[in-house]
Design a protein around this motif. Structure first.
Motif, short mmCIF file in Angstrom:
data_model
loop_
_atom_site.label_atom_id
_atom_site.label_comp_id
_atom_site.label_asym_id
_atom_site.label_seq_id
_atom_site.Cartn_x
_atom_site.Cartn_y
_atom_site.Cartn_z
N UNK A 36 -17.98 89.12 78.54
CA UNK A 36 -18.37 90.53 78.41
C UNK A 36 -19.66 90.83 79.18
N UNK A 37 -20.51 89.82 79.33
CA UNK A 37 -21.76 90.02 80.08
C UNK A 37 -21.48 90.11 81.58
N UNK A 38 -20.63 89.22 82.08
CA UNK A 38 -20.31 89.24 83.51
C UNK A 38 -19.56 90.53 83.84
N UNK A 40 -19.87 93.36 82.30
CA UNK A 40 -20.85 94.44 82.27
C UNK A 40 -21.60 94.54 83.61
N UNK A 41 -22.02 93.38 84.13
CA UNK A 41 -22.75 93.37 85.40
C UNK A 41 -21.86 93.85 86.55
N UNK A 42 -20.54 93.71 86.39
CA UNK A 42 -19.61 94.11 87.44
C UNK A 42 -19.22 95.58 87.31
#
Lengths: 166, 78
Positions: A36-38, A40-42
């Protein structure tokens, strides 16, 4: 190509680039964070603009509109000291499954690529696979020539940067 | 290597455009094809450099977000 062992630090930071076929490019890398973090960054424009255009490439993102959901659209405008005017890239998100998958279709020309990015989480780490599929071999080669043509000095800078890092 | 094995190897190189072959009588002559190996390697290298720079930057952002999320989770538990 020899594969580094999963989970080792070498495998973590390694960016694997493969020309899967005449008209397909695949890039893979594992990030040390949950999916979910990666994702979000994308998918958040303010974060995406901070990494998509490496500083060393000399281009800058003038604007970045991204509506990352199935059927949503994107429009990225780049500028470069060597360009007469800014260059726009745009298209549609064909399929978006949060934290798992983004598929978009580039629509500047009939020869645009379809790109699929998948996020696979395993033990708190996320493997990202970027898969770009052009309609023809010529389209893929033209896309590279187009981006490489205006950028020899930028690639030289990038070379220097990477040499310093490795 | 067997002759059959060799023929297979050459036919794969030919399909990839790395060699061209011509058969005259019993002799098949191979030449380097239009698509040179160096070009292919340079192509991959350019992409590798771009994507390494790109993903190094993404890595930093992801690390930052991950650290913030962990810090938030910890402070909420207190």
């Amino acid at each position: 190509m020899p594969q580094a062992k999963e989970g080792s630090s070498a495998a973590m930071n390694r960016t694997v680039v493969e020309r899967k076929s005449d008209h397909e490019l695949v890039v893979m890398r594992t990030f040390d964070a949950p999916a979910h973090i990666v994702f979000e960054a994308w998918s958040k424009p303010d974060l995406f603009t901070r990494w998509w255009v490496p500083k060393s490439v000399g281009m800058s993102l003038v604007s970045c509109n991204m509506d990352v959901r199935t059927g949503g659209t994107y429009r990225l405008v780049f500028s470069h000291p060597a360009f007469d005017q800014p260059m726009a890239f745009f298209g549609t998100y064909r399929e978006v499954i949060p934290n798992e998958r983004i598929v978009w279709m580039n629509e500047e020309s009939d020869e645009g690529a379809e790109t699929t990015v998948t996020f696979e989480e395993l033990a708190g780490k996320t493997r990202v696979t970027f898969h770009e599929r052009y309609p023809t071999k010529a389209a893929l080669e033209e896309a590279l020539a187009g981006s490489a043509e205006g950028l020899p000095e930028q690639f030289a800078q990038l070379d220097a940067l990477l040499a310093g890092n490795s | 290597m067997t002759l059959t094995g060799m023929k297979k190897h050459v036919s794969i190189l030919e399909q990839a455009g790395l060699v061209t072959t011509e058969k005259i009588g019993r002799v098949r002559t191979c030449r380097l094809g239009q698509r040179r190996l160096e070009e292919e390697a340079a192509w991959i290298e350019q992409h590798r450099q771009l994507w390494t720079a790109r993903f190094d930057a993404l890595d930093e952002i992801v690390e930052d977000l991950n650290r913030k999320e962990k810090a938030n989770a910890t402070s909420q538990r207190r």
